[in-house]
Scaffold this motif. Structure first.
Motif, PDB file in Angstrom:
ATOM      1  N   THR A 299       0.824  -1.230  -0.155  1.00 56.92           N
ATOM      2  CA  THR A 299       0.183   0.024   0.240  1.00 56.92           C
ATOM      3  C   THR A 299       0.939   1.267  -0.091  1.00 56.92           C
ATOM      4  OG1 THR A 299      -1.842  -1.245   1.045  1.00 56.92           O
ATOM      5  CG2 THR A 299      -1.881   1.220   1.359  1.00 56.92           C
ATOM      6  N   ARG A 300       1.939   1.336   0.756  1.00 54.78           N
ATOM      7  CA  ARG A 300       3.021   2.362   0.865  1.00 54.78           C
ATOM      8  C   ARG A 300       3.508   2.507  -0.293  1.00 54.78           C
ATOM      9  NH1 ARG A 300       7.625   3.809   0.582  1.00 54.78           N
ATOM     10  NH2 ARG A 300       8.458   1.689   0.533  1.00 54.78           N
ATOM     11  N   ARG A 301       4.017   1.560  -1.270  1.00 55.84           N
ATOM     12  CA  ARG A 301       4.460   1.645  -2.385  1.00 55.84           C
ATOM     13  C   ARG A 301       3.717   2.279  -3.630  1.00 55.84           C
ATOM     14  NH1 ARG A 301       6.707  -3.831  -3.734  1.00 55.84           N
ATOM     15  NH2 ARG A 301       7.460  -2.822  -5.799  1.00 55.84           N
ATOM     16  N   VAL A 302       2.419   1.688  -3.610  1.00 64.69           N
ATOM     17  CA  VAL A 302       1.403   2.039  -4.444  1.00 64.69           C
ATOM     18  C   VAL A 302       1.182   3.603  -4.301  1.00 64.69           C
ATOM     19  CG1 VAL A 302      -0.886   1.865  -5.284  1.00 64.69           C
ATOM     20  CG2 VAL A 302       0.398   0.047  -5.036  1.00 64.69           C
ATOM     21  N   TYR A 303       1.082   4.089  -3.062  1.00 66.35           N
ATOM     22  CA  TYR A 303       0.498   5.488  -2.868  1.00 66.35           C
ATOM     23  C   TYR A 303       1.726   6.232  -3.080  1.00 66.35           C
ATOM     24  CZ  TYR A 303      -4.211   5.247  -1.355  1.00 66.35           C
ATOM     25  OH  TYR A 303      -5.622   5.173  -1.411  1.00 66.35           O
ATOM     26  N   ALA A 304       2.991   5.877  -2.981  1.00 66.91           N
ATOM     27  CA  ALA A 304       4.249   6.631  -3.222  1.00 66.91           C
ATOM     28  C   ALA A 304       4.377   6.826  -4.569  1.00 66.91           C
ATOM     29  CB  ALA A 304       5.600   5.931  -2.679  1.00 66.91           C
ATOM     30  N   ALA A 305       4.019   5.782  -5.598  1.00 67.82           N
ATOM     31  CA  ALA A 305       3.939   5.830  -6.989  1.00 67.82           C
ATOM     32  C   ALA A 305       2.993   6.839  -7.386  1.00 67.82           C
ATOM     33  CB  ALA A 305       3.534   4.540  -7.666  1.00 67.82           C
ATOM     34  N   VAL A 306       1.614   6.768  -6.727  1.00 68.39           N
ATOM     35  CA  VAL A 306       0.538   7.748  -7.080  1.00 68.39           C
ATOM     36  C   VAL A 306       1.088   9.099  -6.912  1.00 68.39           C
ATOM     37  CG1 VAL A 306      -1.840   8.551  -6.441  1.00 68.39           C
ATOM     38  CG2 VAL A 306      -1.355   6.188  -6.921  1.00 68.39           C
ATOM     39  N   GLY A 307       1.796   9.329  -5.611  1.00 70.39           N
ATOM     40  CA  GLY A 307       2.284  10.455  -5.321  1.00 70.39           C
ATOM     41  C   GLY A 307       3.242  11.152  -6.408  1.00 70.39           C
ATOM     42  N   GLY A 308       3.984  10.257  -6.685  1.00 68.02           N
ATOM     43  CA  GLY A 308       5.108  10.609  -7.658  1.00 68.02           C
ATOM     44  C   GLY A 308       4.655  11.136  -8.853  1.00 68.02           C
ATOM     45  N   ASP A 309       3.608  10.506  -9.253  1.00 65.04           N
ATOM     46  CA  ASP A 309       2.726  10.802 -10.728  1.00 65.04           C
ATOM     47  C   ASP A 309       2.232  12.235 -10.456  1.00 65.04           C
ATOM     48  OD1 ASP A 309       3.397   8.375 -11.669  1.00 65.04           O
ATOM     49  OD2 ASP A 309       1.367   7.395 -11.803  1.00 65.04           O
TER      50      ASP A 309
ATOM     51  N   THR B  17       6.918  21.800  -2.382  1.00 65.74           N
ATOM     52  CA  THR B  17       8.183  21.207  -3.209  1.00 65.74           C
ATOM     53  C   THR B  17       7.846  19.835  -3.464  1.00 65.74           C
ATOM     54  OG1 THR B  17       9.250  21.186  -1.079  1.00 65.74           O
ATOM     55  CG2 THR B  17       9.919  22.919  -2.628  1.00 65.74           C
ATOM     56  N   PRO B  18       6.787  19.527  -4.185  1.00 66.52           N
ATOM     57  CA  PRO B  18       6.460  17.935  -4.645  1.00 66.52           C
ATOM     58  C   PRO B  18       7.647  17.303  -5.115  1.00 66.52           C
ATOM     59  CG  PRO B  18       5.058  19.291  -5.794  1.00 66.52           C
ATOM     60  CD  PRO B  18       5.911  20.189  -4.820  1.00 66.52           C
ATOM     61  N   ARG B  19       7.922  15.968  -4.938  1.00 66.63           N
ATOM     62  CA  ARG B  19       9.062  15.196  -5.622  1.00 66.63           C
ATOM     63  C   ARG B  19       8.715  14.309  -6.658  1.00 66.63           C
ATOM     64  NH1 ARG B  19      10.108  16.295  -0.285  1.00 66.63           N
ATOM     65  NH2 ARG B  19       9.401  14.409   0.620  1.00 66.63           N
ATOM     66  N   PRO B  20       8.884  14.747  -7.808  1.00 68.05           N
ATOM     67  CA  PRO B  20       8.306  13.737  -9.053  1.00 68.05           C
ATOM     68  C   PRO B  20       9.080  12.507  -8.930  1.00 68.05           C
ATOM     69  CG  PRO B  20       8.811  15.921  -9.988  1.00 68.05           C
ATOM     70  CD  PRO B  20       9.391  15.819  -8.394  1.00 68.05           C
ATOM     71  N   ALA B  21       8.237  11.406  -9.341  1.00 69.45           N
ATOM     72  CA  ALA B  21       8.744  10.265  -9.490  1.00 69.45           C
ATOM     73  C   ALA B  21       9.169  10.149 -11.067  1.00 69.45           C
ATOM     74  CB  ALA B  21       7.745   8.998  -9.258  1.00 69.45           C
ATOM     75  N   ALA B  22      10.294   9.159 -11.414  1.00 73.33           N
ATOM     76  CA  ALA B  22      10.802   9.371 -12.698  1.00 73.33           C
ATOM     77  C   ALA B  22       9.765   8.861 -13.770  1.00 73.33           C
ATOM     78  CB  ALA B  22      11.825   8.016 -12.905  1.00 73.33           C
ATOM     79  N   ALA B  23       8.870   7.974 -13.500  1.00 76.71           N
ATOM     80  CA  ALA B  23       7.610   7.652 -14.189  1.00 76.71           C
ATOM     81  C   ALA B  23       6.778   6.828 -13.590  1.00 76.71           C
ATOM     82  CB  ALA B  23       8.297   6.566 -15.516  1.00 76.71           C
ATOM     83  N   SER B  24       5.505   6.685 -14.380  1.00 78.51           N
ATOM     84  CA  SER B  24       4.550   5.824 -13.809  1.00 78.51           C
ATOM     85  C   SER B  24       4.775   4.473 -13.452  1.00 78.51           C
ATOM     86  CB  SER B  24       3.108   5.878 -14.614  1.00 78.51           C
ATOM     87  OG  SER B  24       2.236   7.047 -14.320  1.00 78.51           O
ATOM     88  N   ASP B  25       4.426   3.647 -12.450  1.00 76.78           N
ATOM     89  CA  ASP B  25       5.021   2.310 -12.071  1.00 76.78           C
ATOM     90  C   ASP B  25       4.023   1.651 -12.560  1.00 76.78           C
ATOM     91  OD1 ASP B  25       6.374   0.072 -11.365  1.00 76.78           O
ATOM     92  OD2 ASP B  25       7.179   0.887  -9.524  1.00 76.78           O
ATOM     93  N   LEU B  26       3.719   1.209 -13.844  1.00 79.18           N
ATOM     94  CA  LEU B  26       2.540   0.576 -14.309  1.00 79.18           C
ATOM     95  C   LEU B  26       2.846  -1.115 -13.804  1.00 79.18           C
ATOM     96  CD1 LEU B  26       2.250   1.828 -18.010  1.00 79.18           C
ATOM     97  CD2 LEU B  26       1.021   2.614 -15.827  1.00 79.18           C
TER      98      LEU B  26
ATOM     99  N   LEU C 218       4.088  -1.947 -11.020  1.00 78.04           N
ATOM    100  CA  LEU C 218       3.620  -2.164  -9.505  1.00 78.04           C
ATOM    101  C   LEU C 218       2.243  -2.254  -9.730  1.00 78.04           C
ATOM    102  CD1 LEU C 218       4.203  -2.095  -6.657  1.00 78.04           C
ATOM    103  CD2 LEU C 218       3.967   0.403  -6.849  1.00 78.04           C
ATOM    104  N   GLY C 219       1.345  -1.395 -10.516  1.00 76.41           N
ATOM    105  CA  GLY C 219       0.087  -1.439 -10.302  1.00 76.41           C
ATOM    106  C   GLY C 219      -0.570  -2.741 -10.513  1.00 76.41           C
ATOM    107  N   VAL C 220      -0.146  -3.249 -11.979  1.00 70.85           N
ATOM    108  CA  VAL C 220      -0.536  -4.740 -12.024  1.00 70.85           C
ATOM    109  C   VAL C 220      -0.330  -5.687 -11.247  1.00 70.85           C
ATOM    110  CG1 VAL C 220      -0.637  -6.430 -14.104  1.00 70.85           C
ATOM    111  CG2 VAL C 220      -0.634  -4.057 -14.593  1.00 70.85           C
ATOM    112  N   ALA C 221       0.915  -5.877 -10.708  1.00 72.06           N
ATOM    113  CA  ALA C 221       1.421  -6.775  -9.667  1.00 72.06           C
ATOM    114  C   ALA C 221       0.479  -6.719  -8.456  1.00 72.06           C
ATOM    115  CB  ALA C 221       2.848  -6.539  -9.327  1.00 72.06           C
ATOM    116  N   ALA C 222       0.310  -5.354  -7.908  1.00 79.44           N
ATOM    117  CA  ALA C 222      -0.742  -5.334  -6.706  1.00 79.44           C
ATOM    118  C   ALA C 222      -2.217  -5.868  -7.230  1.00 79.44           C
ATOM    119  CB  ALA C 222      -0.789  -3.851  -6.538  1.00 79.44           C
ATOM    120  N   ALA C 223      -2.346  -5.406  -8.246  1.00 73.63           N
ATOM    121  CA  ALA C 223      -3.696  -6.038  -8.823  1.00 73.63           C
ATOM    122  C   ALA C 223      -3.770  -7.422  -8.797  1.00 73.63           C
ATOM    123  CB  ALA C 223      -3.965  -5.299 -10.134  1.00 73.63           C
TER     124      ALA C 223
END
Length: 484
Positions: A103-113, A333-342, A344-349
């Motif tokens: 959950t933390r990793r998915v929300y970190a990815a959403v935050g990065g996006d 000062t938000p901190r962008p992620a490099a790219a969407s972690d697609l 991660l999303g599918v692995a979580a699903a």
């Protein structure tokens, strides 16, 4: 009307407005320059990531510490992904997996996006405990029905989002999970003793506060034991007594949209709702999605008049503006992620899918998607298996106006896979599945909040715990229908 420019500016500092379209109109930028706290982006403002980043650049140019908010819950409530579906599963799927680190990793990815798109306040996570199975507005937006589980994931979600420098806003205080009506349309009532609220609905909010949530959103729901006749948004006992004094929350209290019937209807108008919310202890007021310059000025004027005539103590208005400014400073000062972690999303699903029976009997089926309504929170976002299918035919039907015989004729000799959301809640859909299963191999893919309904004779029953793009991919895979 009082025309004290100082009071108008102070009032603007407590407001989140909105505007239509992919670029900001001049009035929206002018209000930001005048001190408006910020704007909320909706689906109508989003074409793609590059356009959102450009739009948010123009808002920042008007004032660097502007708040840019969005409802990006992942799963079924997505604004960035409103044209395709979210690349991440939502809370019900994450709760079903019950791995707080995921959950933390998915929300970190959403935050990065969000950070990459220039958004700095996410009106998420939803931390309501979904205790009413037929809740029309929370459902798969909730991590689950167990307060301890929801609390674990609420903390993980807040930590993940804020690791990207995007402020989290836990919602909908003091808990929208036991309602069976939609506060967009009316004022729901949760008639329970405070002791039950403390046991069931409050632990996730306490966990979000402990995890450092910068904001908490109030719900337009009535809890008579706490709020009397008023919605929580207008209740000093709820916002100041319970959230501030008892739970120790020091961040910004944000209101759900004041245009919703649960608020504007209860107060008489949006400007009066704004004064009531500030008086109760709210700091940042979401006006809603349908906002014009005139409406913002009317709300600001009403707040200014109320501060002038004593209905709203001046120090309360100053306190709200100060908390909103502190939120804006934290989120500048938000901190962008490099790219969407697609991936991660599918692995979580995939980890959230539950398969009963065997899909093996369902080779080369006809896929039948049941057209369902959507809540105001979700909007009309594409969902289902279609983007993932390996050439398998899919049709869409309305269960209430289609007979089992018509579907059987279209399928010919093929097995049938029925895809839907909350299929159990539609009698016509239940009958359709049951009749078809009596005559051939049938599979069911349930993409809404699950139930105990299991139709007799089905070969496989699959529960995804959500209808995001990632959930659809995972479902197509377990049914052996995914393209590679």
């Amino acid at each position: 009307m009082s025309h004290d420019p100082g009071l108008r500016r102070l009032a603007l500092r407590t407001l989140l407005a909105a505007f239509p379209g992919a670029t900001a109109p001049d009035w929206a930028l002018q209000l930001v320059a005048d001190g408006l706290a910020g704007h909320t982006l909706f689906g109508t403002n989003v074409v793609d990531a590059a356009q959102v980043a450009a739009l948010n650049g123009t808002l920042r140019a008007a004032r660097p510490d502007v708040l840019i908010a969005i409802d990006e819950e992942g799963g079924d409530v997505t604004r960035l992904g409103h044209r395709t579906g979210s690349p991440y599963p939502g809370n019900a799927a994450l709760g079903a997996v019950d791995d707080p680190e995921l959950t933390r990793r998915v929300y970190a990815a959403v935050g990065g996006d969000l950070a990459a798109a220039g958004v700095n306040l996410n009106l998420a996570p939803t931390v309501d405990v979904n205790t009413a199975d037929d809740n029309p507005i929370i459902g798969t937006r909730s991590f689950g029905a167990d307060p301890a589980l929801v609390a674990r994931h609420a903390a993980a979600a807040v930590t993940g989002l804020e690791s990207a420098g995007v402020a989290a806003c836990a919602k909908h205080f003091p808990g929208h999970g036991a309602t069976v009506s939609d506060s967009h349309l009316e004022l729901p009532t949760v008639d329970v003793p405070l002791s039950l609220l403390r046991e069931r609905d409050l632990p996730p909010f306490a966990a979000a506060v402990s995890a450092g949530a910068q904001a908490v959103m109030s719900a337009h729901i009535r809890v008579p034991a706490l709020t009397g006749e008023l919605p929580a948004t207008f209740s000093r006992a709820a916002l100041t007594g319970l959230l501030r004094d008892e739970l120790g929350f020091r961040g910004a209290i944000v209101t759900d949209a004041l245009e919703m019937r649960g608020a504007a209807g209860a107060a008489g108008s949006i400007p009066l709702a704004a004064v009531a919310a500030l008086s109760a202890g709210a700091d940042l007021l979401c006006i809603g999605a349908q906002v014009t310059r005139e409406l913002v000025e009317d709300v600001a004027a009403e707040i200014a008049v109320a501060a002038g005539d004593g209905r709203l103590p001046l120090e309360r208005l100053e306190g709200a503006a100060a908390r909103t400014a502190a939120l804006a400073a934290w989120a500048a000062t938000p901190r962008p992620a490099a790219a969407s972690d697609l991936a991660l999303g599918v692995a979580a699903a995939r980890r959230a899918v539950r398969v009963e029976g065997s899909p093996a009997a369902l080779t080369s089926p006809l896929v039948v998607q049941l057209v369902s309504g959507f809540s105001i929170a979700e909007g009309r976002v594409p969902w289902g298996l279609r983007p993932h299918l390996n050439g398998t035919e899919q049709i869409e039907i309305v269960a209430a106006s289609t007979t089992p015989e018509q579907v059987a004729e279209l399928a010919g000799e093929r097995p049938i896979v029925v895809v839907g959301r909350r299929i159990h809640s539609m009698p016509a859909a239940r009958t359709l599945v049951e009749k078809l299963a009596a005559g051939r191999p049938v599979g069911v893919v349930e993409m809404g909040w699950p139930s105990s309904w299991r139709p007799e004779g089905v070969s496989a029953f699959v529960v995804t715990h959500g209808a995001s793009l990632a959930n659809g991919r995972a479902a197509a895979e377990v049914m052996n229908l995914a393209h590679h």
